[in-house]
Design an enzyme around this catalytic site. Structure first.
Site, PDB file in Angstrom:
ATOM      1  N   ASP A   1      74.024  55.127  76.609  1.00 30.71           N
ATOM      2  CA  ASP A   1      75.126  54.320  76.262  1.00 30.71           C
ATOM      3  C   ASP A   1      74.890  53.748  74.914  1.00 30.71           C
ATOM      4  O   ASP A   1      73.753  54.144  74.429  1.00 30.71           O
ATOM      5  CB  ASP A   1      75.435  53.203  77.357  1.00 30.71           C
ATOM      6  CG  ASP A   1      74.309  51.977  77.320  1.00 30.71           C
ATOM      7  OD1 ASP A   1      73.188  52.127  76.534  1.00 30.71           O
ATOM      8  OD2 ASP A   1      74.722  51.149  78.135  1.00 30.71           O
TER       9      ASP A   1
ATOM     10  N   CYS B   1      69.703  53.293  79.297  1.00 31.77           N
ATOM     11  CA  CYS B   1      70.560  52.321  78.888  1.00 31.77           C
ATOM     12  C   CYS B   1      70.075  50.962  78.425  1.00 31.77           C
ATOM     13  O   CYS B   1      68.613  51.228  78.266  1.00 31.77           O
ATOM     14  CB  CYS B   1      71.625  51.968  80.120  1.00 31.77           C
ATOM     15  SG  CYS B   1      71.088  51.419  81.694  1.00 31.77           S
TER      16      CYS B   1
ATOM     17  N   THR C   1      68.725  48.436  80.207  1.00 32.12           N
ATOM     18  CA  THR C   1      67.644  48.084  81.088  1.00 32.12           C
ATOM     19  C   THR C   1      67.167  49.417  81.995  1.00 32.12           C
ATOM     20  O   THR C   1      66.120  49.262  82.540  1.00 32.12           O
ATOM     21  CB  THR C   1      68.036  47.200  82.295  1.00 32.12           C
ATOM     22  OG1 THR C   1      69.163  47.954  82.838  1.00 32.12           O
ATOM     23  CG2 THR C   1      68.530  45.819  81.872  1.00 32.12           C
ATOM     24  N   GLY C   2      67.916  50.550  81.701  1.00 40.11           N
ATOM     25  CA  GLY C   2      67.634  51.713  82.525  1.00 40.11           C
ATOM     26  C   GLY C   2      68.095  51.624  84.042  1.00 40.11           C
ATOM     27  O   GLY C   2      68.213  52.444  84.970  1.00 40.11           O
TER      28      GLY C   2
ATOM     29  N   HIS D   1      55.100  62.788  93.405  1.00 38.43           N
ATOM     30  CA  HIS D   1      55.414  62.430  94.689  1.00 38.43           C
ATOM     31  C   HIS D   1      56.824  62.382  95.054  1.00 38.43           C
ATOM     32  O   HIS D   1      57.562  62.378  96.124  1.00 38.43           O
ATOM     33  CB  HIS D   1      55.138  60.782  95.018  1.00 38.43           C
ATOM     34  CG  HIS D   1      53.588  60.614  95.257  1.00 38.43           C
ATOM     35  ND1 HIS D   1      52.893  59.822  95.799  1.00 38.43           N
ATOM     36  CD2 HIS D   1      52.504  61.681  94.853  1.00 38.43           C
ATOM     37  CE1 HIS D   1      51.642  59.773  95.798  1.00 38.43           C
ATOM     38  NE2 HIS D   1      51.449  61.071  95.449  1.00 38.43           N
ATOM     39  N   ASN D   2      57.693  62.369  93.826  1.00 44.04           N
ATOM     40  CA  ASN D   2      59.218  62.278  93.953  1.00 44.04           C
ATOM     41  C   ASN D   2      59.702  63.256  93.630  1.00 44.04           C
ATOM     42  O   ASN D   2      61.345  63.566  93.645  1.00 44.04           O
ATOM     43  CB  ASN D   2      59.994  60.821  93.527  1.00 44.04           C
ATOM     44  CG  ASN D   2      59.127  59.828  93.981  1.00 44.04           C
ATOM     45  OD1 ASN D   2      58.667  58.829  92.986  1.00 44.04           O
ATOM     46  ND2 ASN D   2      58.763  59.461  95.050  1.00 44.04           N
TER      47      ASN D   2
ATOM     48  N   ARG E   1      66.091  48.069  76.163  1.00 42.94           N
ATOM     49  CA  ARG E   1      65.774  46.761  75.810  1.00 42.94           C
ATOM     50  C   ARG E   1      64.520  46.240  76.657  1.00 42.94           C
ATOM     51  O   ARG E   1      64.247  44.908  76.486  1.00 42.94           O
ATOM     52  CB  ARG E   1      66.883  45.846  76.160  1.00 42.94           C
ATOM     53  CG  ARG E   1      68.326  46.339  75.418  1.00 42.94           C
ATOM     54  CD  ARG E   1      69.282  45.443  75.884  1.00 42.94           C
ATOM     55  NE  ARG E   1      70.648  45.877  75.062  1.00 42.94           N
ATOM     56  CZ  ARG E   1      71.874  45.617  75.434  1.00 42.94           C
ATOM     57  NH1 ARG E   1      72.086  45.127  76.605  1.00 42.94           N
ATOM     58  NH2 ARG E   1      72.916  45.928  74.711  1.00 42.94           N
TER      59      ARG E   1
ATOM     60  N   ARG F   1      53.170  66.209 103.447  1.00 42.33           N
ATOM     61  CA  ARG F   1      53.586  65.237 103.709  1.00 42.33           C
ATOM     62  C   ARG F   1      54.626  64.535 102.487  1.00 42.33           C
ATOM     63  O   ARG F   1      55.448  64.194 102.447  1.00 42.33           O
ATOM     64  CB  ARG F   1      52.678  63.929 103.926  1.00 42.33           C
ATOM     65  CG  ARG F   1      51.591  63.665 102.521  1.00 42.33           C
ATOM     66  CD  ARG F   1      50.764  62.461 103.223  1.00 42.33           C
ATOM     67  NE  ARG F   1      49.861  61.895 102.051  1.00 42.33           N
ATOM     68  CZ  ARG F   1      49.001  62.533 101.714  1.00 42.33           C
ATOM     69  NH1 ARG F   1      48.366  63.589 102.308  1.00 42.33           N
ATOM     70  NH2 ARG F   1      48.076  62.004 100.711  1.00 42.33           N
TER      71      ARG F   1
ATOM     72  N   ARG G   1      58.663  64.532 102.683  1.00 42.17           N
ATOM     73  CA  ARG G   1      59.389  63.103 101.875  1.00 42.17           C
ATOM     74  C   ARG G   1      60.423  63.329 100.928  1.00 42.17           C
ATOM     75  O   ARG G   1      61.530  62.829 101.061  1.00 42.17           O
ATOM     76  CB  ARG G   1      58.402  61.977 101.419  1.00 42.17           C
ATOM     77  CG  ARG G   1      57.408  61.743 102.621  1.00 42.17           C
ATOM     78  CD  ARG G   1      56.283  60.657 102.133  1.00 42.17           C
ATOM     79  NE  ARG G   1      55.171  60.317 102.987  1.00 42.17           N
ATOM     80  CZ  ARG G   1      53.998  60.075 103.186  1.00 42.17           C
ATOM     81  NH1 ARG G   1      53.458  60.382 101.872  1.00 42.17           N
ATOM     82  NH2 ARG G   1      53.187  59.801 103.766  1.00 42.17           N
TER      83      ARG G   1
HETATM   84  C1  RB5 Z   1      75.185  46.962  78.270  1.00 47.91           C
HETATM   85  O1  RB5 Z   1      75.325  45.923  77.598  1.00 47.91           O
HETATM   86  C2  RB5 Z   1      74.267  47.114  79.598  1.00 47.91           C
HETATM   87  O2  RB5 Z   1      74.630  46.436  80.488  1.00 47.91           O
HETATM   88  C3  RB5 Z   1      73.609  48.512  79.944  1.00 47.91           C
HETATM   89  O3  RB5 Z   1      72.888  49.032  78.710  1.00 47.91           O
HETATM   90  C4  RB5 Z   1      72.548  48.620  80.942  1.00 47.91           C
HETATM   91  O4  RB5 Z   1      71.635  47.670  80.759  1.00 47.91           O
HETATM   92  C5  RB5 Z   1      73.002  48.501  82.347  1.00 47.91           C
HETATM   93  O5  RB5 Z   1      72.413  48.614  83.315  1.00 47.91           O
END
Ligand code: RB5
Length: 144
Positions: free
Chosen positions: A8, A63, A65-66, A96-97, A107, A131, A135
């Protein structure tokens, strides 16, 4: 490797920085999602990446926070998206995944830390231990 990166607006600077670094390392990259810092909804970027993931070795979604973009990416049955904040998590996400998409928080992480996580994810291999494979198979099982 062929890598698709989607983000984003909040993560466009990190995405473009990673693209430049990955290209220096000889990887082929394609970008989807935000084109500039104009507000761009992270679910839309995840949708775009999921639609073309089959053409790439793996994907990276980013994004702020991801979190949001990884939640949306994991709505797709062919996506196993792992939000990682350390190299150890990236290694385990592969081993593992069998993750095929790495999620990062722009951020949350510094650029060098993000690149180190990407490099670890890129060389990671899925475990051959039964195993672990059982999974991973369960991850794809339908839910009610
Ligand atoms: C955008 O402001 C923010 O909400 C987005 O980048 C993300 O962190 C959402 O999970």
């Amino acid at each position: 490797m062929k890598i698709v990166l989607g983000s984003d607006h909040a993560a466009i600077d990190l995405r473009k920085w990673l693209v430049a670094e990955l290209q220096k390392l000889g990887h082929e990259t394609v970008e989807v999602g935000a084109r500039d810092t104009t507000a761009y909804d992270y679910p839309d970027a995840a949708d775009e990446l999921a639609a073309c993931l089959h053409e790439f070795d793996f994907g990276i979604v980013i994004c702020g926070t991801g979190i949001g973009i990884s939640v949306r990416a994991n709505r797709y049955s062919h996506v196993r998206c792992a939000l990682c904040t350390t190299e150890y998590m990236a290694e385990m996400a592969r081993e593992h995944n069998d993750a095929n998409v790495l999620a990062l928080g722009a951020r949350v992480l510094g650029t060098e830390q993000a690149l180190a996580i990407v490099k670890t994810f890129a060389v990671g291999k899925v475990s051959t231990v039964e195993r672990h494979l059982n999974r991973i198979k369960k991850l794809g099982a339908p839910v009610l």
